[in-house]
Structure formats: structure tokens, C-alpha cells
Scaffold this active site. Structure first.
Site, short mmCIF file in Angstrom:
data_model
loop_
_atom_site.label_atom_id
_atom_site.label_comp_id
_atom_site.label_asym_id
_atom_site.label_seq_id
_atom_site.Cartn_x
_atom_site.Cartn_y
_atom_site.Cartn_z
N ASP A 96 -29.65 -27.90 41.51
CA ASP A 96 -28.34 -28.44 41.90
C ASP A 96 -28.54 -29.23 43.19
OD1 ASP A 96 -25.73 -28.90 42.59
OD2 ASP A 96 -25.09 -26.83 42.44
N SER A 97 -27.81 -30.31 43.35
CA SER A 97 -28.04 -31.22 44.49
C SER A 97 -27.63 -30.65 45.83
CB SER A 97 -27.26 -32.51 44.27
OG SER A 97 -25.87 -32.29 44.43
N GLY A 98 -26.87 -29.55 45.83
CA GLY A 98 -26.39 -29.00 47.10
C GLY A 98 -25.03 -29.52 47.50
N PHE A 100 -22.05 -29.03 46.20
CA PHE A 100 -21.02 -27.99 46.21
C PHE A 100 -21.18 -27.09 47.44
CE2 PHE A 100 -19.59 -23.68 45.12
CZ PHE A 100 -18.27 -23.93 44.79
N GLY A 225 -17.30 -29.74 38.90
CA GLY A 225 -15.93 -29.62 39.41
C GLY A 225 -15.00 -28.81 38.55
N ASP A 275 -24.98 -22.50 33.71
CA ASP A 275 -25.51 -21.61 34.75
C ASP A 275 -24.35 -20.93 35.44
OD1 ASP A 275 -25.27 -22.53 37.93
OD2 ASP A 275 -24.85 -24.14 36.50
#
Length: 380
Positions: A96-98, A100, A225, A275
Site C-alpha cells: 500500500d502506498s501509505g 491512507f 476509499g 486485504d
């Protein structure tokens, strides 16, 4: 710009959008639909890599750019040869790109066109994530599948805020692909960049976002989202809206979802990858998912129940240990209690998506789901 990951769509259920396929990566093939255990900081909490492989039957795990960037940091990860070698997990990894975490873990952040300035949740130090920086960090981590940097707008955002946020995410996405295309992987295998569809709960924004991400001809697409407080029927509706547009010949990843019911409903709507921290987080708090339903291991009713945790044989721990023993170790606050529960829950989630795959191939997914959900979601 397709490079690393290949998706083979094997079959679509005759009565729903549920799909069975294979995602092929440099570290192995992933049979879909699939659930990915969350290893936020380079470890799935309380579970050894060997148990993930042998007991859980995990095919791919997830790491997080925000947390791995802060600790241990890209220098250590690069010296170790990437996250696969550092964590002793030789299967596929998605990061995950971070985005969130940047927007949810700190109140001290400043969003601009360039990116986001934030303070570490560990020591309060100041950092800056731009789309370019996030691509570079994920090159250092070395995951097979990496995510674009996006702004995860709150689920209750106004239309105007959601629209403004989406436009920023789209501009950041363009920069992500530019950086990704101008850099090389560090560890001798290709990586794939997935864009993320955003737009909150607004149909028109979701459609705009889905159409926009398709211009990149990516190896796969994520839906972000959701599961952030909106009603479940709204979430299911948005999944339908987005999957009407996303291409059939690419995997679709629903981020951060969810309960067993959420997953089976998502599969019915054409989602391939999931996930969620729920199996391990709930397991550490004595909630177990089993083939018979959901149990709270701390309840006194299990004190003298010497039947297996799950007699269906889904996991070795579920067969080996009794409900009475699990109740005891939770009451005694023994660490093994959290380990047993986490392995049991992850194995159940992997079993569930494996069974879903079988029934998709058999063209009776809808009937199977209708029979299964009332059983596995009941409270024991």
C-alpha cells in the site's frame, strides 16, 4: 504501461460477476479470488513466515510504505536486498502506498500540490511524501505490486471536497507513472504499479476516476476509499459502479475490506483481491472466525468445551487445540493465544476465498454464498 504482473481470467460464474483467475508474478502465481494477510511493518503480527506458508496457506502478503519507510527505513531494506529477503517471505508481496496512513495516523499534516508533509506517529519527526518519493520508497521495498499515491478522502466528504480530492489524486497518479516509468527495479525482477479508483460515495466521481485510471493500461486496478464508515449497501453499490467500467482482463483489488460477508459480496461483484487487518486484529482480541460461526474465546461457555476450535480441519491449530484450551490461554494472557487465534482466522479467510473459487468454477457461486453466509456470520 504493463510490466511485471500478468492476469489470466480463467472463468466467470454463470449467474454473477464472480471470477476465478491467476495473477502471475516474479515470486509465484496467485489463484484468485484471494485474500492477502496484512504485514504492515514487514510482519503479519504474531505469525511466522513459515506458518503463513504452511498453516495459513497464504499466497501473497501486504506491506505498508508509510510504516516501512519510517522503520526500518529504505537504507536497511536496500542493504538486505528488499523486503522479501529481509522478512524471509519468498512469495509475492503487495505494498500500500501509505496514503491512507499519512491522512489517518497524524493530525499534523499539510497537503499541497507537491504532496503531503506529515509527522511520524513514532517520534513526531517531520517527513514529506510526494508521488515521486512514494514510488522511490516502493522501489526500495521491492514489492511485486505497488500502489499509486493518492489522497484518501473521508467517507463523509462533501461532493465538492471529494471532487477536489479526486482531481489532486489524478494529478498525483500521472506523476507516479512518470516516476515509475523513469526508474528501474532494484532487485532483478519487474514490479507492477496499480492505480487507485477514488471518488468517495459519489457515482459520477467514481465513474470519472475509473475511466481516468484506464488510460494507463496498468497491470491491475485498485478500488480505495471504501469501508471507511459508509453503509455496506453503499459500498456494494460503488463496487458495482466501478466494476462496470474497469476492464475484465485485469485484476481488481478492493482495499482494506473486510468481514467474511464483505469479501463474499465483493467477489460476487467481480473483485479479485482483498486485504484487511480484521483476521489478526480481531484474533488478538479473542474473536475467532470458524466454519461454524464467530466465537469469543473469552466467554465462560468455552471453559469446559473440549471440542476442536474448528472441527472442519481448515487449519492445524483449529484442529489441534480445543476451545477450552484457547479460553484458558486468553484468560491467562499467554501470547500463544493471540498466535493461535491469528493463524486460525487467516487460515479461515484463505479457506473461504478458496471455496469461493471452487464454486465460481462450478457455476453455483450464488447458491453457495447464500447457504454459507448465515452459518459463518452467526455468533456462537
Amino acid at each position: 504501461m504493463r510490466t511485471g504482473v500478468e492476469f489470466v481470467l480463467e472463468h466467470t460464474d454463470a449467474n454473477t460477476r464472480a471470477r476465478a483467475g491467476v495473477v502471475k508474478t516474479a515470486h509465484g502465481d496467485i489463484k484468485t479470488p484471494i485474500f492477502m494477510p496484512v504485514g504492515t511493518q514487514g510482519t503479519v503480527k504474531g505469525v511466522l513466515a513459515s506458518d503463513l506458508k504452511d498453516s495459513v496457506k497464504a499466497q501473497i502478503i501486504l506491506g505498508n510504505t508509510y510504516h516501512l519507510y519510517l522503520r526500518p527505513g529504505t537504507e536497511i531494506l536496500e542493504k538486505s536486498g528488499g523486503l522479501h529477503k529481509f522478512s524471509s517471505w519468498n512469495g509475492p508481496i503487495l505494498t500500500d502506498s501509505g496514503g491512507f496512513q499519512v491522512f489517518s495516523l497524524t493530525d499534523i499534516r499539510k497537503i499541497s500540490e507537491e504532496g503531503c508533509e506529515f509527522r511520524s506517529n513514532i517520534d513526531g519527526s517531520k517527513h514529506f511524501f510526494s508521488p515521486e518519493k512514494v514510488m522511490d520508497v516502493q522501489r526500495s521495498i521491492g514489492a511485486d505490486i505497488i500502489m499509486a499515491f493518492d489522497e484518501c478522502a473521508p467517507g463523509d466528504s462533501t461532493y465538492e471536497y471529494a471532487r477536489k480530492s479526486l482531481r489532486l489524486t489524478e494529478r498525483w497518479l500521472e506523476r507516479c507513472f512518470e516516476r515509475f516509468g523513469s526508474t528501474l527495479p532494484l532487485y532483478g525482477y519487474e514490479q507492477s504499479l496499480f492505480p487507485i479508483v477514488q471518488g468517495c460515495t459519489y457515482d459520477d466521481l467514481r465513474r470519472e476516476s475509473a475511466r481516468n485510471v484506464m488510460q494507463y493500461d496498468a497491470d491491475g486496478y485498485a478500488i480505495g476509499g471504501l469501508a471507511v464508515g459508509e453503509p455496506t449497501d453503499v459500498m456494494y453499490h460503488i463496487i458495482d459502479v466501478v466494476n462496470e467500467i474497469l476492464p475484465e482482463n485485469r485484476p481488481r483489488y478492493l482495499m482494506g475490506v473486510g468481514t467474511p460477508a464483505n469479501i463474499l459480496e465483493g467477489i460476487e461483484r467481480g473483485v479479485d483481491m482483498f486485504d484487511c487487518v480484521m483476521p489478526t486484529r480481531n484474533g488478538r482480541n479473542a474473536m475467532l472466525f470458524t466454519s461454524q460461526g464467530i466465537m469469543n474465546a473469552r466467554n465462560k461457555k468455552w471453559e469446559d468445551d473440549f471440542s476442536p476450535i474448528d472441527p472442519a480441519g481448515i487449519s492445524d491449530v483449529g484442529t489441534m487445540y480445543t476451545k477450552a484450551y484457547l479460553h484458558h490461554v486468553f484468560k491467562a494472557k499467554e501470547l500463544v493465544a493471540m498466535e493461535i487465534a491469528s493463524i486460525n482466522n487467516l487460515a479461515f479467510y484463505l479457506y473461504l476465498v478458496g471455496e469461493a473459487r471452487k464454486h465460481i468454477l462450478a457455476n453455483d457461486y450464488e447458491d453457495w454464498k447464500s447457504d454459507t453466509l448465515p452459518v459463518i456470520m452467526r455468533r456462537l
